[in-house]
Design an enzyme around this catalytic site. Structure first.
Site, PDB file in Angstrom:
ATOM      1  N   GLU A  33      41.056  14.563 -19.420  1.00  0.00           N
ATOM      2  CA  GLU A  33      42.283  14.570 -20.220  1.00  0.00           C
ATOM      3  C   GLU A  33      42.078  13.937 -21.595  1.00  0.00           C
ATOM      4  O   GLU A  33      42.938  13.225 -22.103  1.00  0.00           O
ATOM      5  CB  GLU A  33      43.421  13.853 -19.477  1.00  0.00           C
ATOM      6  CG  GLU A  33      43.767  14.477 -18.147  1.00  0.00           C
ATOM      7  CD  GLU A  33      44.039  15.966 -18.232  1.00  0.00           C
ATOM      8  OE1 GLU A  33      44.682  16.400 -19.205  1.00  0.00           O
ATOM      9  OE2 GLU A  33      43.577  16.693 -17.347  1.00  0.00           O
ATOM     10  N   THR A  89      39.615  22.861 -20.541  1.00  0.00           N
ATOM     11  CA  THR A  89      38.256  22.490 -20.930  1.00  0.00           C
ATOM     12  C   THR A  89      37.286  23.646 -20.710  1.00  0.00           C
ATOM     13  O   THR A  89      37.380  24.377 -19.727  1.00  0.00           O
ATOM     14  CB  THR A  89      37.800  21.269 -20.114  1.00  0.00           C
ATOM     15  OG1 THR A  89      38.658  20.166 -20.407  1.00  0.00           O
ATOM     16  CG2 THR A  89      36.365  20.885 -20.454  1.00  0.00           C
TER      17      THR A  89
END
Length: 584
Positions: A348, A66
């Site tokens: 996630e 990320t």
């Protein structure tokens, strides 16, 4: 000693870690996700070189995907890895602030290596996202290496002990052999061998989503244990004015707060078993060069990740409210379980993005169903609905309720597909049409996930495994199944009524069944949550201890707070007293 260390590493993905490190463990990602990713994506030589060092804890590492500006959408990641054939190295850069890696657990203070997801470029040509093993801190001094900007992202709602970090890279060079090359490869001459399946690039996330489903079932079960035990101790509000105050669990409204969450936690625990079996089968297939299961595993793991996270977060909050004002105390530990559960709605894979991915999978599957092409097992109901006109007939049996949910999910998929085709026929591009149909995609995707939980929970309770259980255990499980199916059917009634004809009598019967099964579960409720087998240390709750000494534990916790260690706080003489005696 080695066997002991292996067992300790395995604890990182077990609920026992809740009590060992209540604020979250900075090395959980290393053992829950990273080591598995290295095992799956390294060549044998690479794993021998650096993978085993992570496994043995000789170095500490985390997984950084990320970015500050991008998350679930991998193709939008901005971190670059350019291959330099002159030096046989990759040069990694985060070209702007939005490119900085963000949220990697343990990266802020605890890791000296990082598995970085970056866009691969060879001779300026884009080759897609790949994983690179990058050293970010010196192993001896722990100082950041040249070109590495690293630190902690700051305080969060929960996970206070995980030191999530940020990472900026400026012309950081790593050997070519530090790109994970079990599937995709870059040769020394710059030639590129692509992965046999693009899904393999983010297969580590698939495993994490499987784990999230299991964990969210456990979070909900733990919160249900606390609230149920508390409800057996707390007495309030006489049902009959002339009788003593009853346990609050005797109030049917309290039962409605508690028992459906017990059933829901069990439904997801059993559904996660199916998901893990599918994951293990897929791993074996991949080892044999077969990738047919990957789309189904990806879709199902996304669907259950979304619904389990949503239901767990909402359920924990309902259970906290079921503890009244005492549930607001930190010592109840309800806030911690809520933080754990609600965090899963975004990590996630943000839930809405995942639902859109499932929606696209359902559109492809609906096309296949229309053409008579083979379908993955979990979407075969799309074809069954088309072939069987009686699929949507209501009788109210468990099997029928499963079919009704599948029928509703299939019809929501059909309507989304119809809307998509209408937009395409009006000249919209495939991408714009999918975007404009996004709301319907997400609705169909969520129902697809819930239909699977309906089916898997029913199969687990009533299928062949029931023959191996005692009659008394089957009775309890059947009551929990009845409660889950009935309450979730009522929750989804606005969707069901669009496609299935239910009369007012049918709805009244469902309400009667709901109230009846709550009454049946009342005598067994405490025993059921005791059966979840959480220790007092794991629950870490003054309200949910096994001995039921709620008030004594609450009072002890209050007495032990730092504010109560002195009868007169230092601030009184330094600040409050002078202020009160001053002339304002």
């Amino acid at each position: 000693m080695r066997n002991t260390s292996i067992s300790l590493r395995n604890l990182y993905e077990q609920p026992v870690m809740w009590c060992l490190v209540p604020g979250g463990n900075p090395f959980s990602v290393m053992y829950v996700m990273l080591v598995k990713a290295l095992q799956a994506h390294c060549t044998p030589e690479q794993y021998e070189d650096f993978g085993k060092r992570v496994e043995r804890f000789e170095i500490s590492a985390t997984y950084a995907q990320t970015e500050l500006g991008h998350g679930t959408y991998l193709r939008g990641l901005e971190t670059r890895a350019d291959y330099d054939p002159k030096t046989d190295e990759f040069v990694l850069n985060t070209p702007k602030i939005s490119s900085y890696k963000w949220w990697a657990a343990g990266l802020g203070q605890c890791c000296n290596y990082c598995l970085v997801m970056a866009q691969l470029y060879i001779n300026g040509q884009f080759k897609g996202p790949h994983m690179f093993f990058v050293q970010v801190r010196d192993e001896e001094t722990f100082e950041p290496l040249p070109g590495v900007h690293i630190g902690d992202i700051g305080k969060k709602m929960g996970y206070i002990g995980t030191n999530h970090g940020f990472l900026g890279l400026k012309n950081v060079r790593i050997p070519r052999t530090r790109m994970l090359m079990r599937y995709a490869k870059v040769n020394a001459d710059g030639s590129f061998v692509s992965s046999p399946n693009s899904v393999l690039n983010y297969f580590a996330m698939v495993r994490s989503r499987c784990l999230i489903v299991r964990n969210n079932a456990a979070y909900l079960a733990a919160a249900a244990t606390i609230a149920t035990r508390y409800s057996a101790v707390r007495r309030q509000s006489p049902i009959n004015p002339k009788e003593r105050e009853p346990q609050i669990m005797d109030h049917v409204t309290q039962q409605m707060k508690l028992f459906p969450e017990i059933a829901t936690s069990l439904a997801y625990a059993m559904s996660s078993d199916y998901l893990w079996n599918l994951y293990e089968q897929t791993i074996k297939d991949i080892e044999n060069g077969k990738y047919e299961r990957l789309p189904e595993l990806h879709s199902l793991s996304c669907a259950l990740k979304v619904t389990s996270a949503v239901d767990s977060a909402a359920g924990v909050e309902r259970l906290r409210l079921g503890c009244g004002g005492h549930g607001y105390l930190s010592s109840s530990n309800m806030s911690n379980f809520y933080a754990l559960a609600t965090a899963a709605c975004t990590y996630e894979g943000e839930n809405t993005v995942l639902l859109l991915q499932i929606g696209r999978f359902l559109m492809k599957s609906w096309r296949s169903a229309l053409s008579g092409a083979p379908l993955a097992p979990t979407v075969q109901y799309l074809a069954e609905v088309q072939k069987n006109p009686d699929f949507g007939t209501w009788t109210g049996s468990w099997e029928n309720m499963v079919k009704a949910m599948k029928y509703t999910a299939a019809n929501k998929t059909r309507l989304a597909f119809k809307s998509l085709l209408a937009r395409l026929s009006r000249g919209e591009t495939e991408e714009n049409a999918a975007n404009h149909t996004g709301i319907e995609f997400t609705q169909a995707a969520e129902l697809h996930g819930r239909a699977f939980v309906f089916s898997s929970f029913t199969d687990e309770v009533t299928g062949p495994k029931s023959q191996t259980r005692s009659a008394s255990l089957n009775c309890v499980l059947e009551n929990l199944l009845e409660l889950y199916l009935v309450k979730e059917t009522l929750n989804q009634m606005s969707n069901l009524l669009r496609f299935i004809q239910l009369t007012d009598t049918d709805l009244r019967r469902l309400q009667d069944r709901l109230e009846t099964v709550l009454t049946k579960l009342r005598p067994d409720a405490v025993a059921i949550v005791d059966g979840f087998d959480f220790s007092d240390l794991q629950l870490n709750s003054t309200l949910g201890s096994f001995d039921g000494n709620v008030y004594e534990r609450m009072f002890d916790a209050a007495l032990n707070t730092p504010m109560n260690q002195k009868s007169v706080p230092k601030s009184f003489n330094e600040m409050l007293k002078p202020f009160m005696k001053s002339n304002i």
